[in-house]
Write an enzyme that holds these catalytic residues in place. Structure first.
Site, short mmCIF file in Angstrom:
data_model
loop_
_atom_site.label_atom_id
_atom_site.label_comp_id
_atom_site.label_asym_id
_atom_site.label_seq_id
_atom_site.Cartn_x
_atom_site.Cartn_y
_atom_site.Cartn_z
N TYR A 128 10.13 16.11 1.82
CA TYR A 128 11.32 16.49 2.60
C TYR A 128 11.66 17.96 2.39
CZ TYR A 128 15.90 15.28 4.74
OH TYR A 128 17.00 15.16 5.56
N HIS B 21 9.55 10.81 -9.62
CA HIS B 21 9.11 10.96 -8.24
C HIS B 21 7.69 11.50 -8.14
CE1 HIS B 21 9.82 10.81 -4.02
NE2 HIS B 21 9.79 12.12 -3.83
N ASP C 237 11.62 6.54 -10.78
CA ASP C 237 11.92 7.37 -9.61
C ASP C 237 13.34 7.06 -9.12
OD1 ASP C 237 11.97 8.81 -7.24
OD2 ASP C 237 9.98 8.15 -6.60
N SER D 230 6.01 11.37 -0.88
CA SER D 230 7.44 11.33 -0.58
C SER D 230 7.63 11.17 0.94
CB SER D 230 8.13 12.57 -1.14
OG SER D 230 9.53 12.41 -1.12
#
Length: 314
Positions: free
Chosen positions: A89, A283, A254, A168
């Site tokens: 992101y 993550h 995460d 992600s």
């Protein structure tokens, strides 16, 4: 590790697949493919001797220009297998010399500049959130599917050996491409975002899911329309339509994409899937070891042998 739990603004179960899911995406893809691909590329002087890098663009969603870095192993004797790769992101495509694992392994890599991302850009998750047809990720998924077409148009690429990969947000995009493009050879989703929205919103302690949580906290009357919009791009929905073998991983600590969300995608995955969970990882989902395992899967799927990797199957 105990984690905070927030209100179940979209419930506690994965979102159902919309009744018109196939028609919705067929219309979106048809709309893009009415425009000529118009692939353009320019070489980039990176100082690298083993990898050739090109600044590329092509026509994506509604004909808009999609940019990316095309990386090719310099020493190649014929068409090579390829990956469409999307980043997390806000990251966009980063620098032309970032993340060279895949071309160094002998693959062509088309790293997408996700629409209007890069430079820390955020906030896109809420764009068009109340209407599936204007949803930001509708266009992004179409862009990524068109990237497969772009790779297959290149003489340097073996079009029968193309995979979708990402971490992600890129993992959620890869799952989406795996649902929209039926003849990929693999889908790799590392710590995937956009996956199992109800649990993501309920369990995430940081990251993009908080944008939706804040929005729904302020507008609880819009939960139903938001759920419907997200259901078209949710990684669990995408997993239900998977055809290519998959790799899905998560870190058990995460707090951006909680492990429950990756697990839901793995449970829903309609093709064969390797699911790796990494105790103590956040993550990064296993970091280098996770990447080694994913590389081993790709090498096997591309028919070029295996490479070492560690982890625990779940």
């Amino acid at each position: 590790m105990s984690r905070p739990e927030f209100p179940a603004l979209l419930g506690r179960e994965p979102l159902p697949t919309p009744d018109d899911y196939d028609e919705f995406w067929a219309e979106a893809l048809d709309g893009a493919r009415r425009h000529p691909l118009d692939l353009r590329r320019e070489p980039v002087d990176t100082g690298l001797s083993a990898i050739d890098v090109f600044d590329v663009s092509f026509a994506g969603h509604d004909g808009r220009r999609v940019r990316g870095w095309l990386r090719l192993p310099h020493h190649r004797t014929g068409p090579v297998p390829a990956v469409v790769h999307a980043n997390g992101y806000g990251a966009g495509r980063l620098s032309p010399i970032d993340d060279l694992t895949w071309p160094a392994a002998g693959f062509a890599q088309l790293l997408l500049d996700t629409h209007r991302q890069g430079g820390g850009s955020t906030g896109h998750l809420l764009e068009g959130i109340e209407d599936p047809r204007t949803s930001y990720y509708r266009g992004v998924f179409v862009d990524a599917a068109r990237a497969v077409d772009a790779l297959r148009s290149l003489a340097e690429v073996d079009g029968s050996r193309v995979a979708a990969i990402g971490n992600s947000q890129g993992g959620g995009i890869a799952l989406g491409v795996g649902a929209l493009v039926p003849d990929l050879v693999a889908v790799l989703a590392q710590a995937p975002f956009l996956t199992d929205a109800p649990d993501g919103i309920r369990l995430a302690a940081q990251g993009p899911w908080l944008e939706v949580r804040e929005y729904l906290s302020e507008h609880p009357d819009r939960a139903e329309v938001v759920a419907r919009t997200l259901s078209y791009v949710d990684g669990v929905t995408s997993a239900r339509h998977a055809v290519a073998p998959g790799w899905i991983s998560d870190g058990l600590d995460d707090d951006i994409c909680p492990p429950e969300t990756a697990r839901a995608a793995a449970d829903a995955y309609a093709a064969s899937v390797t699911f790796r969970e990494w105790p103590g990882a956040g993550h990064e989902a296993g970091g280098t070891a996770d990447r080694q395992g994913a590389l081993a899967v790709l090498r096997e799927r591309f028919g070029i042998g295996t490479a070492g990797g560690t982890g625990s199957d779940a």
